[in-house]
Design a protein around this motif. Structure first.
Motif, PDB file in Angstrom:
ATOM      1  N   ALA A   1       0.833  -1.180  -0.049  1.00 38.35           N
ATOM      2  CA  ALA A   1      -0.011  -0.074  -0.050  1.00 38.35           C
ATOM      3  C   ALA A   1       0.911   1.254   0.023  1.00 38.35           C
ATOM      4  CB  ALA A   1      -1.102   0.130   1.251  1.00 38.35           C
ATOM      5  N   ARG A   2       0.348   2.392  -0.314  1.00 39.87           N
ATOM      6  CA  ARG A   2       0.854   3.642  -0.480  1.00 39.87           C
ATOM      7  C   ARG A   2       0.189   4.592   0.507  1.00 39.87           C
ATOM      8  NH1 ARG A   2       3.801   6.174  -4.439  1.00 39.87           N
ATOM      9  NH2 ARG A   2       4.584   4.651  -5.955  1.00 39.87           N
ATOM     10  N   VAL A   3       0.882   5.133   1.340  1.00 42.82           N
ATOM     11  CA  VAL A   3       0.410   5.868   2.322  1.00 42.82           C
ATOM     12  C   VAL A   3       1.169   7.257   2.257  1.00 42.82           C
ATOM     13  CG1 VAL A   3      -0.232   4.175   4.132  1.00 42.82           C
ATOM     14  CG2 VAL A   3       2.294   5.005   4.227  1.00 42.82           C
ATOM     15  N   ASP A   4       0.647   8.237   2.933  1.00 48.52           N
ATOM     16  CA  ASP A   4       1.309   9.614   2.820  1.00 48.52           C
ATOM     17  C   ASP A   4       2.142   9.640   3.844  1.00 48.52           C
ATOM     18  OD1 ASP A   4      -0.361  10.439   0.566  1.00 48.52           O
ATOM     19  OD2 ASP A   4      -1.995  11.399   1.987  1.00 48.52           O
ATOM     20  N   ALA A   5       3.310  10.336   3.656  1.00 47.51           N
ATOM     21  CA  ALA A   5       4.381  10.557   4.561  1.00 47.51           C
ATOM     22  C   ALA A   5       3.642  11.312   5.732  1.00 47.51           C
ATOM     23  CB  ALA A   5       5.610  11.313   3.975  1.00 47.51           C
ATOM     24  N   GLY A   6       4.164  11.084   7.077  1.00 43.66           N
ATOM     25  CA  GLY A   6       3.810  11.522   8.434  1.00 43.66           C
ATOM     26  C   GLY A   6       2.805  10.450   9.199  1.00 43.66           C
ATOM     27  N   PRO A   7       2.178  10.817   9.989  1.00 40.60           N
ATOM     28  CA  PRO A   7       1.645   9.762  11.051  1.00 40.60           C
ATOM     29  C   PRO A   7       0.750   8.866  10.565  1.00 40.60           C
ATOM     30  CG  PRO A   7       0.689  12.175  11.395  1.00 40.60           C
ATOM     31  CD  PRO A   7       1.429  12.381  10.178  1.00 40.60           C
TER      32      PRO A   7
ATOM     33  N   TRP B   1       3.118   5.664  13.856  1.00 35.46           N
ATOM     34  CA  TRP B   1       4.302   5.589  13.108  1.00 35.46           C
ATOM     35  C   TRP B   1       4.298   6.700  12.253  1.00 35.46           C
ATOM     36  CZ3 TRP B   1       5.142   3.274   7.692  1.00 35.46           C
ATOM     37  CH2 TRP B   1       6.187   3.488   7.115  1.00 35.46           C
ATOM     38  N   ASP B   2       5.491   7.810  12.321  1.00 34.54           N
ATOM     39  CA  ASP B   2       5.704   8.769  11.592  1.00 34.54           C
ATOM     40  C   ASP B   2       6.406   8.566  10.279  1.00 34.54           C
ATOM     41  OD1 ASP B   2       5.527  11.486  10.895  1.00 34.54           O
ATOM     42  OD2 ASP B   2       7.425  12.033  12.098  1.00 34.54           O
ATOM     43  N   ALA B   3       5.486   8.217   9.169  1.00 32.23           N
ATOM     44  CA  ALA B   3       6.304   7.583   7.913  1.00 32.23           C
ATOM     45  C   ALA B   3       7.134   8.678   7.238  1.00 32.23           C
ATOM     46  CB  ALA B   3       5.278   7.268   7.069  1.00 32.23           C
ATOM     47  N   THR B   4       8.106   8.037   6.768  1.00 30.11           N
ATOM     48  CA  THR B   4       8.982   8.785   5.991  1.00 30.11           C
ATOM     49  C   THR B   4       8.852   8.463   4.408  1.00 30.11           C
ATOM     50  OG1 THR B   4      11.001   7.535   6.297  1.00 30.11           O
ATOM     51  CG2 THR B   4      10.757   9.434   7.633  1.00 30.11           C
ATOM     52  N   SER B   5       8.954   9.274   3.509  1.00 25.55           N
ATOM     53  CA  SER B   5       8.852   8.974   2.158  1.00 25.55           C
ATOM     54  C   SER B   5       9.865   7.891   1.785  1.00 25.55           C
ATOM     55  CB  SER B   5       8.696   9.986   1.209  1.00 25.55           C
ATOM     56  OG  SER B   5      10.099  11.055   1.294  1.00 25.55           O
TER      57      SER B   5
END
Ligand SMILES: Nc1nc2c(c(=O)[nH]1)N[C@H]1C(S)=C(S)[C@@H](COP(=O)(O)O)O[C@H]1N2
Ligand SMILES: [Mo]
Length: 500
Positions: A419-425, A472-476
């Motif tokens: 899956a693709r999620v936006d960077a961020g929480p 989680w704070d996702a990074t790109s």
């Protein structure tokens, strides 16, 4: 005759073979609806294939098709059958009577297999014989109208046109229509499924003396995370029953026999008259791979198997209960798991309703802590108290362990793989289980980072899975997320891969 016209005639012969087989298959289904409902040629061949298929083939079918494994099998049988039918058509034109012999032999194989099925009766071979004879006779009659292949040195003859070829096409079309009508007729005549659904819909379940409570904190309510109670419609289904058994509760009974001091027979009315308990339990299939979906949790209503066995009084030498389904499936459950303190149920209800037909209506077993193949017999009709040294269950004779305690496992539900999620929480969440042992923690690792403890939801009990989540704070960029559970006994999942 030119090679082209010969090829066209072969094609017509193949069409005739397929059409005659379609007619035979339809008439076979119709005959089954009339004389032996469970002996439909497709069902007996498919059921026979399921039972003789090597374990690896079944495991592969379950891992490729999961709950759609039976549809895949039936499609496979149909494709194979059509290929053989087409070849038999060509053979019948070129080397009569071998084509019709092949078609009749197919029916003969069905008839033989039908007699080996668990629920075979005296009339079981009839539908397959009808199918084989109809296909052979129909095929022979159709193909007799086609020009025979000529020796290569014979004078040329124009047979590309003419009434015989056209009549073969028309008659083939009629045969297919006839087969389809017969199949529709058989579906209408069976009506067994509708009858059972109607009986099920009219049933009223007794009120439990002991109800299950689901703490509000057991459900984290995260989008994409499996709900802590699986709706029956979404509950995985795994069994060997190509035709789902249709049982009228008023005709159902359970016989407890074998190594017991007193044989006991219980009918539906006896079961519903007993005090009922409701318990929440997770059921998982041994074929569930890492990340797999062959697991679900439901509120089960029923009576403790312990109490029923106590009436029959197993003798001291007994160590196993072989439960039998009406369709011949068996499971070997340790006697201890059915008599210790756990809530092993003879279940009649799932999530507040009678069991769905495909989940065992009217009565099945549910035993916390054990994989389904050794414990969760659906459409159960017999509890045979015996010994591991004397008998084995369906899957044990196919190479699976005789006892099947559930192993520690965990799964990531969100984000889904790929899956693709936006960077961020982002919320990472999933479920973890080792039924009847319980989970004490789940850890998550992002890429090569440290293992971080996730937040566990309240467990309903040790018999159920538990939800977990971690912010989680996702990074790109691409990431790999792993999870691992630790059990209440202190074991932690290893990264080593193991086959089920
Ligand atoms: N009669 C019957 N019961 C059966 C089976 C079966 O093949 N036939 N399969 C078992 C297996 S392997 C599992 S995992 C569970 C699945 O139960 P479910 O289909 O209700 O999820 O049923 C068990 N009970
Ligand atoms: Mo299973």
């Amino acid at each position: 005759m030119t090679p082209t016209s010969s090829r066209t005639t072969d094609l017509l012969a193949a069409v005739a073979g397929v059409s005659a087989t379609a007619l035979g298959a339809g008439l076979g289904e119709l005959a089954a609806a009339v004389v032996a409902p469970s002996a439909s040629p497709f069902a007996v061949i498919g059921g026979g294939m399921i039972d003789i298929a090597p374990a690896w083939a079944k495991d592969l079918a379950i891992s490729w098709f999961g709950t759609a494994d039976k549809a895949a099998l039936l499609v496979g049988i149909a494709v194979l059958l059509l290929a053989v039918a087409a070849a038999a058509g060509v053979l019948e034109r070129r080397r009569p009577p071998w084509g019709r012999v092949v078609l009749a032999a197919l029916g003969g194989v069905g008839a033989i297999v039908s007699m080996t099925r668990a629920d075979a009766g005296i009339l079981s071979p009839v539908p397959s014989l009808v199918a084989g004879v109809a296909a052979a006779v129909g095929g022979a009659l159709l193909i007799a109208r086609l020009p025979r292949p000529l020796p290569t040195d014979a004078p040329a003859r124009s047979d590309t046109e003419g009434p015989s070829r056209r009549s073969v096409l028309v008659l083939s079309g009629l045969a297919v229509v006839g087969g389809a009508l017969a199949a529709v007729g058989s579906a209408a005549m069976r009506g067994g499924a509708q009858a059972t659904s109607a009986i099920r819909a009219a049933l009223r379940l007794p009120t439990p003396a002991v109800t299950a409570t689901v703490p509000a904190a057991a459900e984290l309510g995260i989008p994409g995370l499996s709900p802590v109670i699986t709706p029956a419609a979404d509950f995985y289904r795994i069994d060997t029953a190509l035709v789902v058994p249709q049982i009228d509760p008023s005709e159902w009974s359970l016989r407890i026999h074998g190594l017991v001091e007193e044989e006991v027979v219980l009918r539906w009315d006896d079961i519903v008259a007993l005090p009922q308990r409701e318990t929440v339990a997770t059921l998982v299939c041994v074929s569930n791979a890492v990340g797999g979906s062959l697991i679900g949790t439901a509120r089960w209503l029923g009576v403790p198997i312990r109490d029923l066995l106590a009436r029959a009084r197993p003798t001291p030498d007994a160590d196993m209960v072989l439960s039998h389904s009406i369709d011949g499936f068996t499971a070997s459950t340790p006697l201890e798991a059915l008599t210790d303190e756990r809530e092993a149920l003879l279940a009649i209800g799932m999530n507040g309703e009678p069991l769905p037909i495909e989940h065992g209506f009217p009565v099945r077993m549910v035993v916390p802590g054990l994989y389904g193949y050794v414990s969760a017999t659906k459409w159960v009709t017999e509890l045979e108290v015996t010994q591991y040294a004397r008998a084995e269950g369906y899957w044990t004779s196919r190479g699976w362990s005789a006892r099947g305690p559930v192993k520690l496992a965990s799964r990531i539900d969100v984000p889904r793989a790929g899956a693709r999620v936006d960077a961020g929480p982002v919320t990472i969440a999933g479920v973890a289980w080792q039924t009847h042992v319980g989970v004490s923690g789940v850890e998550v690792q992002i890429d090569d980072g440290p293992w971080q403890p996730a937040m566990l939801a309240s467990a309903i009990s040790s018999d159920t899975w538990v939800q977990w989540s971690l912010p989680w704070d996702a990074t790109s960029g691409p990431h790999t997320i792993r999870c691992r559970a630790t059990s209440t006994t202190g074991d932690t999942q290893t990264p080593a891969h193991a086959a089920p």
